[in-house]
Design a protein around this motif. Structure first.
Motif, PDB file in Angstrom:
ATOM      1  N   GLU A  73       0.822  -1.206   0.000  1.00 33.53           N
ATOM      2  CA  GLU A  73       0.000   0.000   0.000  1.00 33.53           C
ATOM      3  C   GLU A  73       0.854   1.253   0.000  1.00 33.53           C
ATOM      4  O   GLU A  73       0.507   2.256  -0.622  1.00 33.53           O
ATOM      5  CB  GLU A  73      -0.927  -0.006   1.221  1.00 33.53           C
ATOM      6  N   ALA A 123       0.442   0.727  -3.912  1.00 30.65           N
ATOM      7  CA  ALA A 123      -0.912   0.163  -3.792  1.00 30.65           C
ATOM      8  C   ALA A 123      -1.153  -0.961  -4.796  1.00 30.65           C
ATOM      9  O   ALA A 123      -2.270  -1.158  -5.268  1.00 30.65           O
ATOM     10  CB  ALA A 123      -1.972   1.256  -3.948  1.00 30.65           C
ATOM     11  N   ASP A 153      -6.562   0.925  -0.390  1.00 33.99           N
ATOM     12  CA  ASP A 153      -6.740  -0.403  -0.971  1.00 33.99           C
ATOM     13  C   ASP A 153      -8.192  -0.686  -1.311  1.00 33.99           C
ATOM     14  O   ASP A 153      -8.497  -1.264  -2.362  1.00 33.99           O
ATOM     15  CB  ASP A 153      -6.186  -1.467  -0.030  1.00 33.99           C
TER      16      ASP A 153
END
Length: 494
Positions: free
Chosen positions: A329, A333, A402
């Motif tokens: 992330e 990501a 996310d």
């Protein structure tokens, strides 16, 4: 927040609009006069079991402390991240009996290397710095340059004729993370457009103790570095006096080819609709200088704990509950994008996707991005099942990084919001009892009242900043929400 009367009215309207679901919905959610439960007694009992079991252990803190102490920073592309993921998978399978799936993800590999910066004029001072993720290095040499300070992007444009060949220092005020992070993300490329040779960006935080904060930046061909609040303000004072400033900067930062990591999926399979899903999660990676207890080991582990509680209690959700522990992330990501792409054929069977990546202090509730009909249902669940522990509020529309890749494809999504009760509370009692919830008024955007952004993306993001009870409170909150949503007679309306 809406009154119960309003929620009930909205809920009745939802049932009328979705006539085909009325009979099925009435088996669990019942249209009742104001003041009576919308949820069945079974749902209330199950929620109380989850809450009681959550507060009867400190397993999240214990596991998180072990992981952060043992593996340390878990930056994308490093062996430490992969060893930590191995350990999580083994513990979930062998100790908890949870079904775990591993899905490969190609992630970026950026290497910091050695770095330093010194103020040379008007005095010599060793500066505390952190290269920003994705920055280039100084090509094996030490870069020297005079300094120009700007207070904003508008100020940068006003001074554009004086920037060529200089090191730009950004001394922007912290307004909110969402507003101020733009300087970290695009400050270097905007300075480069006017001929700057490097960009030093004041750390994106409301508070510092000579602490630089890293984070990702857009690719440019000049070095991008985070400096402390204190140094940025000092440079601004020097410039205001008319003093000349010179800095030397050395960075070994560079980018290597992508490498493989993976997402972990921890599942409790649905008993009636195994091919329909309720998702919650956090990310396993951290920055290279941070243990990542807060960002986002805590978020990943409270999602894991929510699934563990449901599994251990023998509760059988109608739909499959997935805790997705995303990778990468922080600087790409890729994990969130990969999950959305890999599961695109089943996204229409995802009821909701919840993420915890804003700290695991005392939970206030959820933000939610979805239809008004779905929001009314989630709000009713929070009010009826979680108001007793103060974490059933549904406010705001924020979605984590996310989960955003699922939300943009139509999946109702949300984020766990927490309040750091240490700020403005009793400094000797950093974790108020869950049964005493007079929390400060929730601030949707400006987290200046929370210590989260004091430690965010720094070497100070360590396990001692977290509380065992707060972690379990977060897990209880997520567990109740996802279990209740998994047992609705239909997917949340879109």
């Amino acid at each position: 927040m809406c009154s119960m009367k309003t929620v009930v009215s909205v809920f009745v309207l939802v049932l009328c609009l979705h006539h085909a679901d009325v009979l099925a919905m009435s088996s669990i959610l019942q249209v009742s006069p104001p003041g009576e439960n919308l949820l069945s007694s079974t749902a209330k009992d199950d929620a109380e079991k989850i809450i009681e079991a959550a507060f009867d252990t400190t397993i999240v803190y214990d596991r998180l402390a072990y992981m952060t102490d043992t593996f340390g920073p878990r930056f994308s592309g490093t062996p430490e991240l992969e060893r930590a993921i191995d350990w999580i998978q083994a513990a979930a399978e062998q100790e908890d009996g949870i079904t775990v799936k591993s899905e490969p993800v190609m992630v970026p590999r950026w290497v910091r290397g050695n770095e330093y910066a010194n103020l040379l004029v008007p005095r010599r001072k060793s500066m505390r710095i952190l290269a920003l993720g994705g920055s280039v290095g100084t090509n094996g040499t030490t870069l020297h340059g005079s300094v120009i300070v700007v207070s904003s992007f508008d100020d940068l444009e006003n001074q554009k004729d004086h920037i060529r060949g200089k090191i730009v220092v950004y001394n922007q005020d912290f307004v909110s993370y969402g507003d101020t992070v733009a300087y970290r993300v695009s400050g270097a490329e905007r300075a480069e457009a006017h001929g700057a040779i490097a960009a030093l960006i004041r750390s994106v935080t409301p508070y510092g103790i000579q602490t630089p904060h890293t984070g990702s930046t857009h690719t440019s061909s000049i070095p991008a570095v985070s400096i402390t609040i204190e140094d940025a303000k000092m440079f601004a004072r020097m410039q205001a006096r008319g003093q000349s400033m010179e800095i030397e900067l050395y960075l070994e930062a560079h980018t290597l080819p992508d490498v493989q990591s993976r997402n972990l999926i921890l599942e409790v399979v649905g008993s009636k609709h195994p091919d329909e899903f309720v998702v919650l999660g956090g990310h396993t990676d951290s920055w290279d200088i941070a243990d990542g207890a807060m960002d986002d080991g805590g978020g990943a582990f409270v999602a894991w704990e929510a699934v563990r509680l449901i599994k251990t209690l023998g509760l059988r959700p109608d739909r499959t509950i997935r805790a997705v522990l995303w990778t990468n992330e922080e600087n790409g990501a890729r994990g969130g994008q990969a999950y959305a792409n890999d599961h695109i054929s089943e996204l229409d069977k995802h009821s909701i996707a919840l993420e915890s990546d804003l700290g695991t202090f005392t939970p206030h509730g959820l933000s939610f991005a979805g239809s008004d009909d779905a929001r009314a249902i989630v709000t009713a669940i929070g009010e009826k099942l979680l108001s007793g522990i103060g974490s059933g509020n549904v406010t705001g529309v924020g979605v984590g990084e996310d989960a955003s890749y699922l939300n943009e494809r139509g999946v109702p999504s949300g984020s766990l919001y927490t309040v750091d009760v240490r700020q403005g509370g009793d400094s000797n009692n950093p974790c108020l009892p869950f049964s005493q919830p007079p929390y400060p008024e929730f601030q949707e955007e400006n987290f200046g009242s929370s210590a989260y952004f004091w430690y965010h993306h720094t070497a100070a993001d360590t396990i001692d900043k977290l509380s065992p009870q707060q972690l379990q409170h977060c897990a209880a909150t997520l567990g109740v929400f996802v279990y209740s949503i998994a047992n609705l007679p239909s997917l949340l309306p879109r």
